[in-house]
Design a protein around this motif. Structure first.
Motif, PDB file in Angstrom:
ATOM      1  N   VAL A 194      11.178  -4.542  -7.390  1.00  0.00           N
ATOM      2  CA  VAL A 194       9.939  -5.348  -8.018  1.00  0.00           C
ATOM      3  C   VAL A 194       9.073  -4.374  -8.782  1.00  0.00           C
ATOM      4  CG1 VAL A 194       8.236  -7.037  -7.173  1.00  0.00           C
ATOM      5  CG2 VAL A 194      10.438  -6.828  -6.237  1.00  0.00           C
ATOM      6  N   SER A 195       8.568  -4.912  -9.811  1.00  0.00           N
ATOM      7  CA  SER A 195       7.644  -4.294 -10.658  1.00  0.00           C
ATOM      8  C   SER A 195       6.377  -3.965  -9.796  1.00  0.00           C
ATOM      9  CB  SER A 195       7.550  -4.671 -11.829  1.00  0.00           C
ATOM     10  OG  SER A 195       6.615  -6.027 -11.944  1.00  0.00           O
ATOM     11  N   ARG A 196       5.673  -3.154 -10.058  1.00  0.00           N
ATOM     12  CA  ARG A 196       4.337  -2.979  -9.543  1.00  0.00           C
ATOM     13  C   ARG A 196       3.462  -4.012  -9.833  1.00  0.00           C
ATOM     14  NH1 ARG A 196      -0.440  -0.665 -11.659  1.00  0.00           N
ATOM     15  NH2 ARG A 196       0.859   0.399 -13.388  1.00  0.00           N
ATOM     16  N   SER A 197       3.390  -4.562 -10.933  1.00  0.00           N
ATOM     17  CA  SER A 197       2.462  -5.633 -11.155  1.00  0.00           C
ATOM     18  C   SER A 197       2.972  -7.016 -10.608  1.00  0.00           C
ATOM     19  CB  SER A 197       2.345  -6.021 -12.684  1.00  0.00           C
ATOM     20  OG  SER A 197       3.789  -6.388 -13.197  1.00  0.00           O
ATOM     21  N   LYS A 198       4.209  -7.249 -10.352  1.00  0.00           N
ATOM     22  CA  LYS A 198       4.569  -8.463  -9.585  1.00  0.00           C
ATOM     23  C   LYS A 198       4.421  -8.336  -7.894  1.00  0.00           C
ATOM     24  CE  LYS A 198       7.375 -11.902  -9.158  1.00  0.00           C
ATOM     25  NZ  LYS A 198       6.678 -13.372  -9.227  1.00  0.00           N
ATOM     26  N   GLY A 256      -8.387   2.111 -12.473  1.00  0.00           N
ATOM     27  CA  GLY A 256      -8.113   1.061 -13.128  1.00  0.00           C
ATOM     28  C   GLY A 256      -6.733   0.382 -13.129  1.00  0.00           C
ATOM     29  N   GLN A 257      -5.889   1.022 -12.274  1.00  0.00           N
ATOM     30  CA  GLN A 257      -4.435   0.632 -12.099  1.00  0.00           C
ATOM     31  C   GLN A 257      -4.502   0.303 -10.511  1.00  0.00           C
ATOM     32  OE1 GLN A 257      -0.976   2.809 -13.574  1.00  0.00           O
ATOM     33  NE2 GLN A 257      -2.656   4.179 -14.522  1.00  0.00           N
ATOM     34  N   LYS A 258      -3.662  -0.880 -10.516  1.00  0.00           N
ATOM     35  CA  LYS A 258      -3.438  -1.544  -8.999  1.00  0.00           C
ATOM     36  C   LYS A 258      -2.344  -1.043  -8.557  1.00  0.00           C
ATOM     37  CE  LYS A 258      -7.031  -4.942  -9.807  1.00  0.00           C
ATOM     38  NZ  LYS A 258      -7.912  -4.329  -9.553  1.00  0.00           N
ATOM     39  N   PHE A 259      -2.147  -0.573  -7.148  1.00  0.00           N
ATOM     40  CA  PHE A 259      -1.076  -0.226  -6.405  1.00  0.00           C
ATOM     41  C   PHE A 259      -1.035  -0.701  -5.163  1.00  0.00           C
ATOM     42  CE2 PHE A 259      -2.073   3.364  -9.307  1.00  0.00           C
ATOM     43  CZ  PHE A 259      -0.667   3.327  -9.698  1.00  0.00           C
ATOM     44  N   ALA A 260       0.126  -1.070  -4.414  1.00  0.00           N
ATOM     45  CA  ALA A 260       0.338  -1.510  -3.039  1.00  0.00           C
ATOM     46  C   ALA A 260       0.176  -0.512  -2.102  1.00  0.00           C
ATOM     47  CB  ALA A 260       1.815  -2.167  -2.999  1.00  0.00           C
ATOM     48  N   ARG A 261      -0.310  -0.834  -1.015  1.00  0.00           N
ATOM     49  CA  ARG A 261      -0.385   0.115   0.144  1.00  0.00           C
ATOM     50  C   ARG A 261      -0.178  -0.665   1.474  1.00  0.00           C
ATOM     51  NH1 ARG A 261       0.077   3.417  -3.049  1.00  0.00           N
ATOM     52  NH2 ARG A 261      -0.970   4.898  -3.556  1.00  0.00           N
ATOM     53  N   ALA A 262       0.298   0.003   2.427  1.00  0.00           N
ATOM     54  CA  ALA A 262       0.609  -0.768   3.741  1.00  0.00           C
ATOM     55  C   ALA A 262      -0.412  -0.807   4.383  1.00  0.00           C
ATOM     56  CB  ALA A 262       1.892  -0.070   4.334  1.00  0.00           C
ATOM     57  N   ASN A 263      -1.033  -1.824   5.163  1.00  0.00           N
ATOM     58  CA  ASN A 263      -2.120  -1.928   6.002  1.00  0.00           C
ATOM     59  C   ASN A 263      -1.978  -0.725   7.013  1.00  0.00           C
ATOM     60  OD1 ASN A 263      -3.027  -3.964   4.754  1.00  0.00           O
ATOM     61  ND2 ASN A 263      -2.496  -5.356   6.239  1.00  0.00           N
ATOM     62  N   ARG A 264      -2.953  -0.105   7.553  1.00  0.00           N
ATOM     63  CA  ARG A 264      -3.047   1.004   8.231  1.00  0.00           C
ATOM     64  C   ARG A 264      -2.825   0.556   9.715  1.00  0.00           C
ATOM     65  NH1 ARG A 264      -7.981   5.248   8.371  1.00  0.00           N
ATOM     66  NH2 ARG A 264      -6.841   5.947   6.617  1.00  0.00           N
ATOM     67  N   ASP A 265      -1.962   1.356  10.338  1.00  0.00           N
ATOM     68  CA  ASP A 265      -1.559   1.349  11.816  1.00  0.00           C
ATOM     69  C   ASP A 265      -1.469   2.552  12.412  1.00  0.00           C
ATOM     70  OD1 ASP A 265       0.720   2.026  11.086  1.00  0.00           O
ATOM     71  OD2 ASP A 265       1.709   0.193  11.243  1.00  0.00           O
ATOM     72  N   CYS A 266      -1.130   2.872  13.603  1.00  0.00           N
ATOM     73  CA  CYS A 266      -0.661   3.970  14.329  1.00  0.00           C
ATOM     74  C   CYS A 266       0.275   4.840  13.922  1.00  0.00           C
ATOM     75  CB  CYS A 266      -0.817   3.743  15.663  1.00  0.00           C
ATOM     76  SG  CYS A 266      -2.467   3.033  16.308  1.00  0.00           S
ATOM     77  N   SER A 267       1.247   4.434  12.959  1.00  0.00           N
ATOM     78  CA  SER A 267       2.269   4.996  12.621  1.00  0.00           C
ATOM     79  C   SER A 267       2.513   5.463  11.134  1.00  0.00           C
ATOM     80  CB  SER A 267       3.666   3.968  12.914  1.00  0.00           C
ATOM     81  OG  SER A 267       4.853   4.429  12.445  1.00  0.00           O
ATOM     82  N   THR A 268       2.931   6.672  10.900  1.00  0.00           N
ATOM     83  CA  THR A 268       3.159   7.140   9.704  1.00  0.00           C
ATOM     84  C   THR A 268       4.350   7.074   9.011  1.00  0.00           C
ATOM     85  OG1 THR A 268       3.479   9.155  10.269  1.00  0.00           O
ATOM     86  CG2 THR A 268       1.235   8.618   9.607  1.00  0.00           C
ATOM     87  N   ASN A 269       5.465   6.605  10.136  1.00  0.00           N
ATOM     88  CA  ASN A 269       6.842   6.320   9.647  1.00  0.00           C
ATOM     89  C   ASN A 269       6.938   5.079   8.699  1.00  0.00           C
ATOM     90  OD1 ASN A 269       7.706   8.482  10.934  1.00  0.00           O
ATOM     91  ND2 ASN A 269       7.991   7.648  12.979  1.00  0.00           N
ATOM     92  N   ASN A 270       6.303   4.347   8.710  1.00  0.00           N
ATOM     93  CA  ASN A 270       6.273   2.900   7.936  1.00  0.00           C
ATOM     94  C   ASN A 270       5.228   2.776   6.559  1.00  0.00           C
ATOM     95  OD1 ASN A 270       3.969   2.369   9.292  1.00  0.00           O
ATOM     96  ND2 ASN A 270       4.497   0.679   9.921  1.00  0.00           N
TER      97      ASN A 270
END
Length: 69
Positions: free
Chosen positions: A27-31, A51-65
């Motif tokens: 899936v493209s970044r913008s989508k 100025g560019q938007k990127f996806a990030r996982a919400n913070r939790d206690c694990s770096t593996n995900n």
């Protein structure tokens, strides 16, 4: 839960221009940003980097995900 989205590091400087969603494909970044903003991926948020938007996982206690393990 965040393990289902991975960044492809396919931009010029290794940034994510696309993401792979398990069971769905690339899936493209913008989508993906649109989908996160629409609430379709509750375990993720959008950040703005120069100025560019990127996806990030919400913070939790694990770096593996993290998106970019």
């Amino acid at each position: 839960m965040a393990k289902n989205i991975n960044g492809n590091k396919d931009g010029t400087n290794g940034e994510n221009q696309s993401y792979t969603i398990r069971g769905r494909g690339v899936v493209s970044r913008s989508k993906l940003v649109q989908e996160i903003n629409a609430g379709r991926h509750p375990d993720f948020h959008v950040i703005d980097v120069n100025g560019q938007k990127f996806a990030r996982a919400n913070r939790d206690c694990s770096t593996n995900n993290n998106i970019d393990k």
